[in-house]
Design a protein around this motif. Structure first.
Motif, PDB file in Angstrom:
ATOM      1  N   TYR A 190     -24.175  -1.602  21.902  1.00 63.19           N
ATOM      2  CA  TYR A 190     -22.932  -2.370  21.748  1.00 63.19           C
ATOM      3  C   TYR A 190     -22.160  -1.883  20.528  1.00 63.19           C
ATOM      4  N   GLY A 191     -22.880  -1.614  19.448  1.00 58.46           N
ATOM      5  CA  GLY A 191     -22.232  -1.112  18.243  1.00 58.46           C
ATOM      6  C   GLY A 191     -21.613   0.256  18.429  1.00 58.46           C
ATOM      7  N   LEU A 192     -22.159   1.049  19.356  1.00 60.81           N
ATOM      8  CA  LEU A 192     -21.593   2.366  19.648  1.00 60.81           C
ATOM      9  C   LEU A 192     -20.412   2.281  20.613  1.00 60.81           C
ATOM     10  N   GLY A 193     -20.072   1.066  21.043  1.00 68.93           N
ATOM     11  CA  GLY A 193     -18.921   0.872  21.915  1.00 68.93           C
ATOM     12  C   GLY A 193     -19.200   1.093  23.380  1.00 68.93           C
ATOM     13  N   VAL A 194     -20.477   1.055  23.773  1.00 66.40           N
ATOM     14  CA  VAL A 194     -20.831   1.341  25.161  1.00 66.40           C
ATOM     15  C   VAL A 194     -20.392   0.233  26.107  1.00 66.40           C
ATOM     16  N   PHE A 195     -20.375  -1.009  25.625  1.00 68.02           N
ATOM     17  CA  PHE A 195     -20.085  -2.142  26.503  1.00 68.02           C
ATOM     18  C   PHE A 195     -18.746  -2.814  26.184  1.00 68.02           C
ATOM     19  N   THR A 196     -17.816  -2.053  25.657  1.00 66.08           N
ATOM     20  CA  THR A 196     -16.521  -2.631  25.271  1.00 66.08           C
ATOM     21  C   THR A 196     -15.563  -2.764  26.455  1.00 66.08           C
ATOM     22  N   LYS A 197     -15.751  -1.994  27.493  1.00 65.74           N
ATOM     23  CA  LYS A 197     -14.884  -2.060  28.666  1.00 65.74           C
ATOM     24  C   LYS A 197     -15.530  -2.915  29.750  1.00 65.74           C
ATOM     25  N   SER A 198     -14.705  -3.376  30.693  1.00 63.62           N
ATOM     26  CA  SER A 198     -15.200  -4.278  31.728  1.00 63.62           C
ATOM     27  C   SER A 198     -15.855  -3.513  32.874  1.00 63.62           C
ATOM     28  N   PHE A 199     -16.500  -4.267  33.734  1.00 63.44           N
ATOM     29  CA  PHE A 199     -17.160  -3.719  34.920  1.00 63.44           C
ATOM     30  C   PHE A 199     -16.135  -3.033  35.822  1.00 63.44           C
ATOM     31  N   SER A 200     -16.491  -1.841  36.330  1.00 68.63           N
ATOM     32  CA  SER A 200     -15.583  -1.093  37.196  1.00 68.63           C
ATOM     33  C   SER A 200     -16.137  -1.054  38.621  1.00 68.63           C
ATOM     34  N   PRO A 201     -15.553  -1.826  39.537  1.00 67.09           N
ATOM     35  CA  PRO A 201     -16.004  -1.774  40.934  1.00 67.09           C
ATOM     36  C   PRO A 201     -15.883  -0.373  41.522  1.00 67.09           C
ATOM     37  N   ARG A 202     -14.862   0.365  41.070  1.00 71.69           N
ATOM     38  CA  ARG A 202     -14.658   1.715  41.605  1.00 71.69           C
ATOM     39  C   ARG A 202     -15.822   2.632  41.223  1.00 71.69           C
ATOM     40  N   LEU A 203     -16.219   2.583  39.943  1.00 71.13           N
ATOM     41  CA  LEU A 203     -17.345   3.414  39.515  1.00 71.13           C
ATOM     42  C   LEU A 203     -18.625   3.020  40.242  1.00 71.13           C
ATOM     43  N   ALA A 204     -18.864   1.712  40.336  1.00 70.39           N
ATOM     44  CA  ALA A 204     -20.068   1.233  41.026  1.00 70.39           C
ATOM     45  C   ALA A 204     -20.080   1.717  42.471  1.00 70.39           C
ATOM     46  N   ARG A 205     -18.932   1.647  43.107  1.00 73.52           N
ATOM     47  CA  ARG A 205     -18.825   2.077  44.505  1.00 73.52           C
ATOM     48  C   ARG A 205     -19.088   3.578  44.634  1.00 73.52           C
ATOM     49  N   ASP A 206     -18.512   4.368  43.709  1.00 77.54           N
ATOM     50  CA  ASP A 206     -18.705   5.814  43.765  1.00 77.54           C
ATOM     51  C   ASP A 206     -20.169   6.194  43.525  1.00 77.54           C
ATOM     52  N   TRP A 207     -20.784   5.542  42.543  1.00 74.00           N
ATOM     53  CA  TRP A 207     -22.194   5.845  42.246  1.00 74.00           C
ATOM     54  C   TRP A 207     -23.088   5.506  43.436  1.00 74.00           C
TER      55      TRP A 207
END
Length: 504
Positions: A190-207
């Motif tokens: 979290y301190g490295l900024g890994v979780f600063t953006k929201s969930f991306s349905p597009r990325l989840a769908r692509d993965w």
């Protein structure tokens, strides 16, 4: 979220954590193996195997999230975390089914298996977090290791020695220690900024659309993690698993001798392909394993009886596992390079044809073929040796050893095609001479004959021989290897004892 990856620093920190882990693991294993009956110790291996086995499906997104994060997709971290937590529902249900299945086979142990449910949840989160720190700040794995190992042995002493618990105390000890470690890594990410953006349905769908690619790796991890559980199913006994628990005690420190370097090597390979990085990783791997391998080969009886004198016959399993882990360590280094230099997903998930022709597909497929081949070899042997738990356990390790050799040859050949590098022959010779000198000492003083029947009587003697062996190894290596002399010089610089610093 761009962070400089320091290959040597990360490797040394991770291996320092490994050495600490090995020392603590010995204490933890001694407490556990000497407090539990053989059947209980075997069931503990089954619980651990089942929880690890069911944490592997996160590979479906944990393959992509770190790669996308390293290449600037800021929503990748949160997307992977959400998918991991959603997986807890089906994963927990399957773990319950496995628990009832084990109860039906063994005739006992359901309560302990159910207690391990929390361990399975934590393993999934720990695996995902671990995949993320590898590409951002690999030394976090080392700090996480210090926390986990320290708390694991503290809780084990409190629950098993002080409170008098048995297998339930082991499961609680590991679960609570892992919880603390997971919380630490989560806060760091979290301190490295890994979780600063929201969930991306597009990325989840692509993965998930590219499920077939990580599925091969998932199946391989599933089979490898579930190996001990599978052994109990085939033999109908937990005793061979107990022998494997002791034998695989040699695998973790030896594999981590390569794993300590592959984290940073993979992270750097994602950014550029440099033969110097491979060469340096090999040197560090040889430096560390040159001491560890002779210890597990020559002092295998002493190590087996450290856990409990009843496991003295498992020394042959320890020796075989050591050779297997040594070979597999080289395979891991080559695999990290090939995975890292692959650029097919540089701008997102490509079409199916491009993915299938990439190393992201070829590497897990070859690992899966190797693991399936091992199962095909040892399952008939397990049936044949059902009445001999020791030979049953040994047949499993021999199968793993035989099937990993072709994998090493394939990975080495592909790496030599993709990246220009030279294997550090001079360092390999120096390490071999130093390891031989240490081995001669162990044979000359009879350290290989030590049997730890009374821990506080024999362990100090064994520890003294280990320390003297280390001194001999380092002195001979310092004399014969210019690279080692430079490494010691750089260590003094880093410690502030010299004026200049090599930030490599």
């Amino acid at each position: 979220m761009e962070h400089r990856i320091r290959l040597r620093y990360s490797t040394i920190m991770n291996y320092s954590a490994m050495i600490y882990r090995m020392l603590i693991a010995v204490g933890f294993a001694i407490i556990v193996a000497r407090r539990l009956q053989v059947a209980e110790y075997g069931l503990w291996g089954i619980i651990l195997s089942a929880s690890l086995m069911l944490s592997t499906p996160i590979t479906l997104w944990a393959t992509w999230a770190p790669r996308f994060t390293a290449r600037g997709w800021k929503e990748a971290g949160t997307t992977g975390l959400v998918l991991t937590m959603l997986y807890w529902i089906p994963g927990g249900l399957v773990y319950l089914l496995v628990s009832f299945f084990e109860e039906d086979i063994l005739g006992w142990g359901l309560t302990y298996m159910l207690l391990g449910t929390m361990l399975m949840f934590l393993q999934t989160l720990d695996s995902f977090f671990g995949s993320m720190v590898i590409v951002l700040k690999p030394e976090i794995r080392a700090y996480r290791g210090f926390i986990y190992e320290t708390l694991r042995i503290v809780f084990a002493y409190l629950f098993l020695v002080y409170a008098g618990l048995r297998l339930d105390g082991v499961v609680l000890s590991v679960s609570l220690a892992l919880l603390a470690a997971v919380l630490y890594v989560g806060v760091e990410l979290y301190g490295l900024g890994v979780f600063t953006k929201s969930f991306s349905p597009r990325l989840a769908r692509d993965w998930l659309r590219a499920w077939y690619l990580p599925t091969t790796g998932l199946l391989q991890s599933f089979l490898r993690s579930g190996l001990r559980a599978a052994v109990s199913w085939v033999t109908g006994s937990e005793i061979p698993v107990a022998y494997l628990n002791v034998g695989f005690s040699a695998e973790a420190p030896l594999l981590q001798a390569s794993g300590a370097g592959t984290s940073a090597l993979y992270a750097r390979s994602l950014r550029s392909r440099r033969g110097q990085d491979i060469e340096e990783t090999f040197r560090l791997f040889l430096f560390f394993i040159g001491y560890m391998l002779p210890v597990f080969l020559i002092l295998s009886k002493a190590i087996a009886t450290l856990y409990n004198p009843v496991y003295i016959e498992a020394y042959i399993v320890i020796s075989t596992v050591s050779i297997y882990a040594f070979i597999n360590g080289f395979t891991m280094i080559y695999g990290a390079v090939l995975s890292g230099i692959e650029t097919v997903d540089l701008n997102g998930i490509p079409d199916n044809r491009a993915l299938i022709s990439s190393y992201l597909f070829k590497l897990p497929v070859t690992r899966l073929v190797s693991t399936i081949s091992a199962y095909m070899l040892f399952i008939p042997l397990l049936y044949y040796y059902r009445a001999n738990p020791l030979l049953a356990a040994e047949s499993v390790v021999v199968a793993l050893l035989v099937t990993t050799l072709p994998l090493l040859i394939y990975y080495a050949r592909k790496t030599s095609i993709e990246v220009s590098y030279k294997f550090p022959v001079k360092e390999a010779i120096a390490v071999s001479v130093s390891a031989l000198a240490m081995s001669i000492y162990y044979m000359f003083v009879g350290a290989y004959k030590i049997i730890v029947t009374h821990f506080w009587a024999q362990f100090p003697i064994l520890a003294l021989h280990l320390a003297i062996g280390l001194v001999i190894y380092l002195i001979v290596l310092y004399i014969t290897s210019p690279w080692t002399r430079k490494l010691f010089h750089d260590a003094l610089v880093f410690a502030g004892l010299k004026n200049t610093m090599d930030n490599s």
